[in-house]
Scaffold this active site. Structure first.
Site, PDB file in Angstrom:
ATOM      1  CB  SER A   1      -1.079   0.074   1.056  1.00  0.00           C
ATOM      2  OG  SER A   1      -1.935   0.878   1.008  1.00  0.00           O
TER       3      SER A   1
ATOM      4  CG  ASP B   1      -2.745   4.185  -1.852  1.00  0.00           C
ATOM      5  OD1 ASP B   1      -3.359   3.913  -2.911  1.00  0.00           O
ATOM      6  OD2 ASP B   1      -2.620   3.403  -0.750  1.00  0.00           O
TER       7      ASP B   1
ATOM      8  CG  ASP C   1      -2.729  -0.335  -2.835  1.00  0.00           C
ATOM      9  OD1 ASP C   1      -2.324   0.869  -2.174  1.00  0.00           O
ATOM     10  OD2 ASP C   1      -3.274  -1.115  -2.023  1.00  0.00           O
TER      11      ASP C   1
HETATM   12 MG    MG Z   1      -3.235   1.788  -0.467  1.00  0.00          MG
END
Ligand code: MG
Length: 449
Positions: A97, A241, A243
């Site tokens: 992430s 971000d 992902d």
């Molecule tokens: Mg994320």
């Protein structure tokens, strides 16, 4: 920080330190055994360590007899969406992430595309700890296939939402600067903006995984985006971000709105269109309480963690929900935080409102948050510290859903133990930064008594 963080729904660690090939193989074999030879969808963010992890995970799943459907580089919400649509036994996202570039991890998904919950995660963990993996013979090994249209399917679902009027947005010809931080957002954000007729300028678009800055889309990391928005006279800036489940917005003046206002604007838009329940975690801005009251809709709070919000949304049939860190969840598409959904809703909202983003944002009540951390000598101490705090503030209005949240007039302060680190998180919100800071100071002092 520990170099390996094992959570309910997966594992995250620093490559070459905590997250070793052995750990990755153990998790993937355990998950493959748990999926019992079924279909497993794999997507990964753009991190440099992605191909290495991908090889280990794919091989381990095939060894346990699972059919692997490889999406290649794909955002977390795209992988969640595909896991559900492909009628899978589960899914794995290779991502850490918003963590820095040296991190990576495995996020494990249930057949419905939701992260594993506590009970499901515990089953996988038991298999891993016991090393009891399914070991198939050569003729029972799984099959590896790839699926190249996961991004297209996801986009199609977002663009065909009844709330999104593609032609209306296209007519506005929004000028947008998008910062994908060289993450997985680069494979979907350009297609979305093109379909919505935006004139787009891209920063850090190529998904090569060498993040040019701290990849968390917090205001302090969006300086380059803010400057580009003003230099290009754009209508807004977008940052996702690595992902692409979290979305942050920058106004036409180049000023980040703060991630809390992504969800707030999305909720404002949805409740105008469709009255219904809203679900958010207990640490999300109270601007949602104000909006729910304005539209006469119930707001429910859950413990922190996407799975808690998603499950509750399904139980109560929520129209929208999410987490204040820029995570918009729209159940009409799927029950996961989704920056693609967030972008579409915000552009439709701007198009309907016919005013600049900074003005639209000012129509919402304004609050500021303050965040602090307090290190604990060990994790077990958290309960005792929280108990003491509860006694000190016994006379105040308090919410005990996740740690302790003291509720005051138009403000609150929360103290909760981190799930992953031996720290207490202190978080407050008030109409001014000064008042929010004072609330944090007060609690930090009480904690150190
Ligand atoms: Mg994320």
């Amino acid at each position: 920080m520990s170099q390996l963080m094992i959570s309910i729904s997966g594992v995250r660690g620093v490559i070459g330190e905590g997250l070793t090939p052995e750990i990755v193989i153990a998790f993937a074999q355990a998950f493959g055994t748990y999926c019992n030879g079924g279909r497993v969808v794999i997507g990964r963010d753009s991190r440099v360590s992605g191909p290495m992890l991908h090889g280990l995970v794919t091989g381990s799943l095939l060894a346990t007899g699972c059919e692997v459907v490889d999406l290649g580089i794909a955002p977390t919400p795209t992988t969640q969406f595909a896991t559900e649509k492909q009628h899978s036994a589960g899914g794995i996202i290779l991502t850490a992430s918003h963590n820095p570039v040296m991190w990576n991890g495995l996020k494990l998904l249930a057949p419905d595309g939701l992260f594993l919950d506590e009970a499901e995660g515990a089953k996988v963990n038991t298999l891993r700890v016991n090393g009891s993996y399914a070991r198939k013979s050569w003729e029972q090994l799984g099959r590896l296939t790839s699926y190249s249209n996961a991004v297209g399917d996801h986009l199609q679902a977002v663009l065909s939402l009844p709330e999104i009027n593609v032609e209306q947005i296209r007519r506005r010809r929004f000028k947008v600067v998008a910062d994908c931080v060289n993450g997985a957002g680069g494979v979907i954000v350009p297609q979305l903006l093109e379909q919505l007729g935006c004139e787009a300028v891209y920063l850090n678009l190529e998904p090569h995984g060498r993040f040019p800055r701290n990849p968390e889309p917090m205001p302090e990391n969006l300086g380059q985006l803010g400057r580009a928005v003003t230099a290009h006279h754009a209508d807004l800036g977008l940052a996702v971000d690595p992902d692409a489940d979290r979305l942050a917005l920058v106004s036409e003046k180049g000023v980040p709105l703060g991630e809390e206002y992504t969800l707030a604007l999305a909720v404002d838009f949805m409740l105008r269109r469709k009255r219904g329940k809203v679900v958010a975690n207990v640490s999300t801005s109270r601007v949602l309480d104000d909006l729910a009251a304005k539209y006469g809709c119930p707001l429910e709070r859950t413990k922190v963690g996407e799975i808690n919000v998603a499950r509750r949304m399904r139980e109560v049939g929520a129209v929208i929900g999410g987490e204040g860190n820029g995570g918009v969840i729209l159940p009409e598409v799927h029950l996961g935080r989704d920056a693609v959904v967030g972008i579409a809703l915000i552009l439709q909202h701007l198009s309907d409102a016919g005013m600049p983003l900074s003005e639209l944002n000012r129509t919402l009540p304004q609050y500021t948050m303050c965040r602090r951390k307090l290190a604990l000598p060990d994790k077990q101490k958290a309960a005792a510290v929280l108990q003491k705090l509860e006694e000190i503030y016994a006379h105040e209005q308090m919410d005990r859903l996740d740690g302790i949240k003291i509720l005051r007039d138009r403000s609150w302060v929360q103290v909760r133990a981190s799930n992953t680190e031996p720290i207490l998180r202190v978080m407050s919100e008030a109409p001014t930064a000064e008042a929010a800071g004072h609330l944090c100071d007060e609690i930090m002092q009480a904690l150190q008594q």
